[in-house]
Design a protein around this motif. Structure first.
Motif, PDB file in Angstrom:
ATOM      1  N   GLY A 103       3.508  -1.283 -54.471  1.00 51.95           N
ATOM      2  CA  GLY A 103       2.225  -0.602 -54.335  1.00 51.95           C
ATOM      3  C   GLY A 103       2.336   0.849 -53.957  1.00 51.95           C
ATOM      4  O   GLY A 103       1.396   1.416 -53.385  1.00 51.95           O
ATOM      5  N   LEU A 104       3.478   1.486 -54.259  1.00 53.41           N
ATOM      6  CA  LEU A 104       3.656   2.897 -53.904  1.00 53.41           C
ATOM      7  C   LEU A 104       4.620   3.559 -54.877  1.00 53.41           C
ATOM      8  O   LEU A 104       5.758   3.117 -55.036  1.00 53.41           O
ATOM      9  N   HIS A 105       4.157   4.629 -55.512  1.00 47.27           N
ATOM     10  CA  HIS A 105       5.042   5.402 -56.371  1.00 47.27           C
ATOM     11  C   HIS A 105       6.125   6.060 -55.511  1.00 47.27           C
ATOM     12  O   HIS A 105       5.827   6.660 -54.483  1.00 47.27           O
ATOM     13  N   GLY A 106       7.373   5.910 -55.897  1.00 41.99           N
ATOM     14  CA  GLY A 106       8.477   6.468 -55.131  1.00 41.99           C
ATOM     15  C   GLY A 106       9.135   5.484 -54.181  1.00 41.99           C
ATOM     16  O   GLY A 106      10.119   5.818 -53.515  1.00 41.99           O
ATOM     17  N   ALA A 107       8.591   4.248 -54.102  1.00 43.39           N
ATOM     18  CA  ALA A 107       9.162   3.251 -53.197  1.00 43.39           C
ATOM     19  C   ALA A 107      10.603   2.914 -53.566  1.00 43.39           C
ATOM     20  O   ALA A 107      11.453   2.715 -52.695  1.00 43.39           O
ATOM     21  N   PHE A 108      10.897   2.839 -54.872  1.00 46.24           N
ATOM     22  CA  PHE A 108      12.246   2.505 -55.334  1.00 46.24           C
ATOM     23  C   PHE A 108      13.244   3.579 -54.897  1.00 46.24           C
ATOM     24  O   PHE A 108      14.290   3.274 -54.310  1.00 46.24           O
ATOM     25  N   ASP A 109      12.902   4.825 -55.159  1.00 41.59           N
ATOM     26  CA  ASP A 109      13.802   5.919 -54.782  1.00 41.59           C
ATOM     27  C   ASP A 109      13.969   5.982 -53.273  1.00 41.59           C
ATOM     28  O   ASP A 109      15.069   6.250 -52.765  1.00 41.59           O
ATOM     29  N   GLY A 110      12.881   5.701 -52.538  1.00 39.54           N
ATOM     30  CA  GLY A 110      12.972   5.695 -51.078  1.00 39.54           C
ATOM     31  C   GLY A 110      13.874   4.597 -50.562  1.00 39.54           C
ATOM     32  O   GLY A 110      14.647   4.790 -49.610  1.00 39.54           O
ATOM     33  N   ALA A 111      13.786   3.417 -51.193  1.00 41.88           N
ATOM     34  CA  ALA A 111      14.646   2.302 -50.794  1.00 41.88           C
ATOM     35  C   ALA A 111      16.112   2.622 -51.069  1.00 41.88           C
ATOM     36  O   ALA A 111      16.993   2.324 -50.241  1.00 41.88           O
ATOM     37  N   LEU A 112      16.390   3.229 -52.229  1.00 43.47           N
ATOM     38  CA  LEU A 112      17.773   3.594 -52.560  1.00 43.47           C
ATOM     39  C   LEU A 112      18.320   4.605 -51.560  1.00 43.47           C
ATOM     40  O   LEU A 112      19.474   4.504 -51.120  1.00 43.47           O
ATOM     41  N   ARG A 113      17.518   5.602 -51.197  1.00 46.37           N
ATOM     42  CA  ARG A 113      17.961   6.588 -50.204  1.00 46.37           C
ATOM     43  C   ARG A 113      18.270   5.898 -48.879  1.00 46.37           C
ATOM     44  O   ARG A 113      19.282   6.204 -48.233  1.00 46.37           O
ATOM     45  N   GLY A 114      17.388   4.974 -48.486  1.00 48.59           N
ATOM     46  CA  GLY A 114      17.606   4.262 -47.236  1.00 48.59           C
ATOM     47  C   GLY A 114      18.886   3.459 -47.250  1.00 48.59           C
ATOM     48  O   GLY A 114      19.650   3.443 -46.274  1.00 48.59           O
ATOM     49  N   MET A 115      19.169   2.781 -48.368  1.00 49.09           N
ATOM     50  CA  MET A 115      20.379   1.974 -48.474  1.00 49.09           C
ATOM     51  C   MET A 115      21.636   2.831 -48.403  1.00 49.09           C
ATOM     52  O   MET A 115      22.600   2.482 -47.708  1.00 49.09           O
ATOM     53  N   LYS A 116      21.630   3.944 -49.100  1.00 46.46           N
ATOM     54  CA  LYS A 116      22.793   4.832 -49.073  1.00 46.46           C
ATOM     55  C   LYS A 116      23.004   5.407 -47.673  1.00 46.46           C
ATOM     56  O   LYS A 116      24.140   5.533 -47.209  1.00 46.46           O
ATOM     57  N   THR A 117      21.913   5.713 -46.995  1.00 42.21           N
ATOM     58  CA  THR A 117      22.013   6.244 -45.630  1.00 42.21           C
ATOM     59  C   THR A 117      22.590   5.203 -44.682  1.00 42.21           C
ATOM     60  O   THR A 117      23.425   5.513 -43.815  1.00 42.21           O
ATOM     61  N   LEU A 118      22.162   3.950 -44.827  1.00 45.89           N
ATOM     62  CA  LEU A 118      22.680   2.872 -43.977  1.00 45.89           C
ATOM     63  C   LEU A 118      24.173   2.667 -44.196  1.00 45.89           C
ATOM     64  O   LEU A 118      24.936   2.480 -43.241  1.00 45.89           O
ATOM     65  N   LYS A 119      24.598   2.689 -45.458  1.00 45.45           N
ATOM     66  CA  LYS A 119      26.019   2.519 -45.764  1.00 45.45           C
ATOM     67  C   LYS A 119      26.831   3.671 -45.184  1.00 45.45           C
ATOM     68  O   LYS A 119      27.927   3.470 -44.647  1.00 45.45           O
ATOM     69  N   GLU A 120      26.315   4.885 -45.287  1.00 51.16           N
ATOM     70  CA  GLU A 120      27.021   6.051 -44.738  1.00 51.16           C
ATOM     71  C   GLU A 120      27.163   5.944 -43.227  1.00 51.16           C
ATOM     72  O   GLU A 120      28.138   6.441 -42.648  1.00 51.16           O
ATOM     73  N   ALA A 121      26.198   5.265 -42.580  1.00 54.54           N
ATOM     74  CA  ALA A 121      26.249   5.096 -41.129  1.00 54.54           C
ATOM     75  C   ALA A 121      27.157   3.944 -40.708  1.00 54.54           C
ATOM     76  O   ALA A 121      27.375   3.720 -39.518  1.00 54.54           O
TER      77      ALA A 121
END
Length: 350
Positions: A125-143
């Motif tokens: 229900g939000l445009h950009g949710a996919f890209d936001g989720a991918l950014r979050g996943m990459k950030t978590l892995k980097e941490a």
């Protein structure tokens, strides 16, 4: 030996920044005033830790909208509980990831409901949710945090499963968990989008084959007949080994009320988040008392109470059928699993 909870899903808040069409919580934009306070949350953790050491899934809504989520996570970790977090990923920044890690969160799960932005964003229900989720996943892995991807299967994304698995591998996820839709909460609007029982069977067989090749952990959730398929697909006479500890634990099919339960944002306890039969309220009773003596929990732990073909099935001890799906269709959580095509053979199984 008395059963203890192995996994608890805890809805910290009903507030969320998204409006996912399949949301079990029917989440709202702002927190409600009756959610458990920080002190009540700590008291609950004390209660749980007094007799069990389960994995605690901090969920929502979106748990990151609660400012005290890090304090609650650290308190649970200090009490010896394994704390994990379920998020949509959009609010995850480097600072958030660091705070989660410092609080003792061991794994974070993020939902991906399509291999493309179009599919995922429609679900979320939000445009950009996919890209936001991918950014979050990459950030978590980097941490340095363990990453789990969750995918709810419906007719919309059924054919995208192989691509979602490829995406999980590309993102270096540690696990991909496949959730079979249970149409409750906001997910009721998807009541016509559950996969058919035949497609359900096909998906679970695909998962069995993929699990043998994939380099990450694959797991079926809300899909108890996967355990029956595991036994059927194993070579004749082979023993099926079930991992019983850690994040990849596999013990039996439906764990509602036996090894798992759900705690709502107001402290109500249910067998699972999809089975709206109240077991108790921690504002009125101790969690230990609810877990030990709730009528619905006692009934769910007694396999002899199952009805229909589940009662006759030789795999009932490893499967048990989805009690929430039975309740949604018949109003009786002990009735037979309505999405299973298997016809019991009548043989006894230990």
């Amino acid at each position: 030996m008395e059963l203890v909870p192995r996994l608890i899903a805890w809805e910290l808040t009903g507030a969320c920044n998204l409006e996912c069409v399949h949301c079990r919580a029917s989440a709202t934009k702002t927190p409600s005033s009756d959610e458990l306070s920080t002190e009540e949350a700590k008291h609950l953790i004390d209660d749980i830790a007094s007799f069990a050491k389960p994995i605690i899934i901090l969920s929502g809504g979106e748990p990151l909208v609660r400012d005290d989520v890090y304090e609650i996570a650290k308190y649970g970790m200090d009490k010896g509980l394994r704390m994990v977090l379920a998020t949509n990923g959009i609010l995850v920044t480097r600072e958030v990831a660091k705070r989660l890690k410092d609080a003792g969160i061991r794994r974070v799960s993020i939902s991906i409901d399509g291999a493309s932005a179009k599919m995922h964003d429609e679900f979320r229900g939000l445009h950009g949710a996919f890209d936001g989720a991918l950014r979050g996943m990459k950030t978590l892995k980097e941490a340095g945090l363990s990453l789990q991807i969750n995918t709810t299967i419906t007719k919309r994304n059924l054919d995208e499963l192989p691509k979602i698995l490829d995406l999980a591998l590309e993102l270096s996820a540690d696990a991909l968990h496949i959730f079979m839709l249970v149409p409750t909460g906001r997910g009721e609007v998807l009541a016509g989008e559950e996969v058919s029982p035949e497609e359900y069977e096909r998906v679970l067989n695909w998962l069995y084959d993929a699990q043998k090749k994939a380099k990450i952990q694959l797991k079926a959730t809300c899909a108890p007949h996967y355990f029956r398929i595991m036994y059927q697909r194993a070579k004749h006479g082979a023993r099926v080994e079930l991992k019983k500890e850690g994040f990849s634990a596999m013990t039996k099919g439906c764990l509602a009320g036996t090894g798992f339960c759900f705690i709502s944002r107001t402290g109500e306890v249910y067998p699972c988040g999809y089975l709206p039969v109240l077991a108790g309220d921690i504002r009125r009773q101790s969690f230990w008392e609810i877990w030990r003596s709730s009528k619905v929990f006692i009934e769910l732990r007694d396999g002899s109470r199952l009805k229909g073909k589940c009662a006759r099935c030789e795999f009932r001890r490893v499967c048990g059928g989805c009690r929430a799906r039975a309740y949604a269709v018949t109003g009786d959580y002990l009735d037979e699993e309505p999405y299973c095509i298997y016809q019991p053979g009548g043989a006894k199984r230990g």
